[in-house]
Design a protein around this motif. Structure first.
Motif, PDB file in Angstrom:
ATOM      1  N   PRO A   1     -30.534 -64.961 -22.694  1.00 12.69           N
ATOM      2  CA  PRO A   1     -29.621 -65.179 -21.567  1.00 12.69           C
ATOM      3  C   PRO A   1     -30.265 -65.839 -20.351  1.00 12.69           C
ATOM      4  CG  PRO A   1     -29.479 -62.925 -22.401  1.00 12.69           C
ATOM      5  CD  PRO A   1     -30.709 -63.523 -22.980  1.00 12.69           C
TER       6      PRO A   1
ATOM      7  N   PRO B   1     -23.342 -67.684 -19.661  1.00 12.24           N
ATOM      8  CA  PRO B   1     -23.002 -66.483 -20.426  1.00 12.24           C
ATOM      9  C   PRO B   1     -22.390 -66.803 -21.783  1.00 12.24           C
ATOM     10  CG  PRO B   1     -22.374 -66.204 -18.128  1.00 12.24           C
ATOM     11  CD  PRO B   1     -22.819 -67.621 -18.273  1.00 12.24           C
TER      12      PRO B   1
ATOM     13  N   ALA C   1     -25.187 -67.976 -24.061  1.00 10.89           N
ATOM     14  CA  ALA C   1     -26.049 -66.842 -24.393  1.00 10.89           C
ATOM     15  C   ALA C   1     -25.364 -65.923 -25.408  1.00 10.89           C
ATOM     16  CB  ALA C   1     -26.399 -66.069 -23.125  1.00 10.89           C
TER      17      ALA C   1
END
Length: 486
Positions: free
Chosen positions: A30, A35, A38
């Motif tokens: 991450p 986001p 990730a």
């Protein structure tokens, strides 16, 4: 059965390794990553651990090698120093602060300033574009700089290559850059390289993946730029590659696919900026800058357009093109027209488009009815319902043509044209070139192109879209997940 064939500690060791990989992944993946990206990587690593880890090690870093990024930083510093006091011929018409702030942002991120007194004219016919570039090449007296994602010698491009041969025979330096991965496995690669060698062109591969020569980076990074510069007097840029409209691929010929593209011919001070992008790529690939060629904007062109070149790609710290698009979408007051063959927005871009609809703006998106890349095509389709519900009108250019143009028009006086798609690959993994144009006459010219595209398209409605079979929805959603792996 396990205990009979393997000692107990082998199983314990395997479990420990698996847990260690998962913990490390949570820490490493991450960091400094969206986001969504990730999450997609973590899902890949958790559900297909060995393959997922190998893929992450291979393509998990979306940046160019550090040495290459340092070169880009040096180039930016040099250009910024040379151009710090250059703002030639910028229009006297009051520029809105929203646009002025974007111009400042573009220069801070990409180093190149806004120039006025430029001429810019669109070329929407595929073969006409190739022949017009050939005509310009034949006028060269100082140099010809050619940089295209795909460059192929074939029947359609023969005039282009003959023009290069003619000026090279006169002693004019011809410098050529072409993307390694996009060309190496394509038809006519060997014939193209042989022709460049025979004419005496100084050519190099862009972003080569040649581990035996010590040249490696993430293998799916691409130099996607398309540009031509002649004598620092005239330049061309846009979406079109130098190849036949079928790309000479048997699968395209079998399906009857032909590409529809848009190029722009520019003259004036902004040509120096296009040449600066070429020279930056030349230096990055060769560690050399031609002594006889420098960044030198001319005094004025054939028009009064304000133009700014915006380079972008994994060599820069920020996603220059995405930030420009977002800024323009939020600055729009009446109308937004987007033409993108691969429209796979991130959360920020999707929010900007839907917000424009909520503000009551007219928003239209032009895409192709048929796709040439399955994963991107299905990923794009996964956003249609949200876009239609937001109020975006979607026009699907009828098959068997692939609408490959990349443009954005805002209201009546601002446009962007270049090589950049509106997808996460163009924002984060491809080197791209875009040109911001301010001028009502240029936008009117681009509106005529949009009107022609609309007449050759059919409108997709929400009612039609909701009739899609379940299997299509599943494929679209799976492709949407893979598009986040950056």
């Amino acid at each position: 059965m396990w205990s009979q064939s393997w000692p107990w500690w082998v199983g314990a060791f395997a479990v420990a390794v698996d847990l260690t990989i998962r913990v490390i992944a949570i820490i490493v993946v991450p960091r400094n990553r969206r986001p969504t990206a990730a999450t997609a990587w973590l899902l890949a690593i958790y559900f297909i651990p060995y393959i997922g880890v190998l893929l992450f090690l291979l393509i998990g870093n979306p940046r160019l090698p550090r040495a290459r990024r340092k070169k880009q930083d040096l180039i930016n510093e040099t250009i910024a120093e040379v151009t710090k006091d250059l703002h030639l011929g910028v229009s006297d018409i009051q520029m809105p602060e929203s646009l002025a702030s974007l111009v400042r942002m573009n220069q801070r991120l990409g180093a190149l300033p806004l120039f006025g007194d430029n001429g810019a004219h669109l070329i929407s016919e595929y073969q006409v574009s190739l022949d017009t570039m050939a005509d310009a090449i034949r006028e060269a007296t100082e140099f010809v700089h050619v940089e295209f994602y795909i460059l192929q010698s074939d029947a359609s491009t023969d005039n282009f290559f003959r023009a290069l041969e003619e000026v090279a025979a006169r002693g004019v330096p011809v410098r050529v850059l072409l993307d390694h991965w996009a060309n190496r496995w394509k038809p006519r690669y060997k014939q193209t390289i042989a022709r460049l060698d025979a004419m005496g062109a100084d050519w190099h591969l862009m972003l080569p993946v040649q581990p035996l020569k010590g040249r490696t980076q993430r293998p799916d990074l691409r130099n996607h730029r398309k540009l031509l510069v002649v004598d620092n007097e005239v330049a061309f840029l846009g979406s079109q590659n130098v190849t036949d409209s079928t790309y000479n691929l048997p699968k395209n010929i079998k399906r009857g696919l032909h590409w529809v593209d848009l190029m722009v011919r520019v003259d004036g001070p902004v040509v120096g900026s296009v040449n600066a992008v070429f020279l930056s790529d030349w230096y990055s690939e060769t560690d050399d800058v031609p002594e006889s060629v420098a960044f030198a904007p001319t005094e004025s062109g054939s028009g009064d357009l304000d133009c700014q070149i915006v380079p972008s790609g994994p060599g820069f710290e920020a996603e220059n093109n995405l930030r420009l698009f977002l800024g323009l979408l939020y600055a729009a007051k009446r109308k937004i027209m987007i033409v993108s063959p691969y429209f796979v927005p991130d959360e920020a871009l999707l929010l900007a488009v839907s917000t424009a609809c909520d503000r009551g703006l007219q928003v239209e998106l032009f895409v192709s009815e048929e796709g040439d890349q399955a994963i991107v095509y299905h990923a794009q389709r996964s956003y249609y319902e949200a876009l239609l519900r937001a109020g975006v009108r979607i026009w699907m250019y009828r098959k068997p043509y692939i609408l490959h143009t990349k443009s954005l028009t805002i209201d009546d006086d601002v446009a962007v044209i270049g090589s950049s798609n509106m997808d996460m690959r163009s924002f984060g993994l491809n080197l791209e070139i875009s040109m911001l144009v301010r001028g009502e006459e240029f936008v009117r010219e681009l509106r005529e192109v949009e009107d022609r595209y609309r007449s050759l398209s059919r409108e997709l409605t929400l009612e039609e879209w909701m009739q899609q079979p379940l299997r299509s929805t599943v494929l679209d959603n799976l492709a949407r997940l893979t598009s986040s792996l950056q």
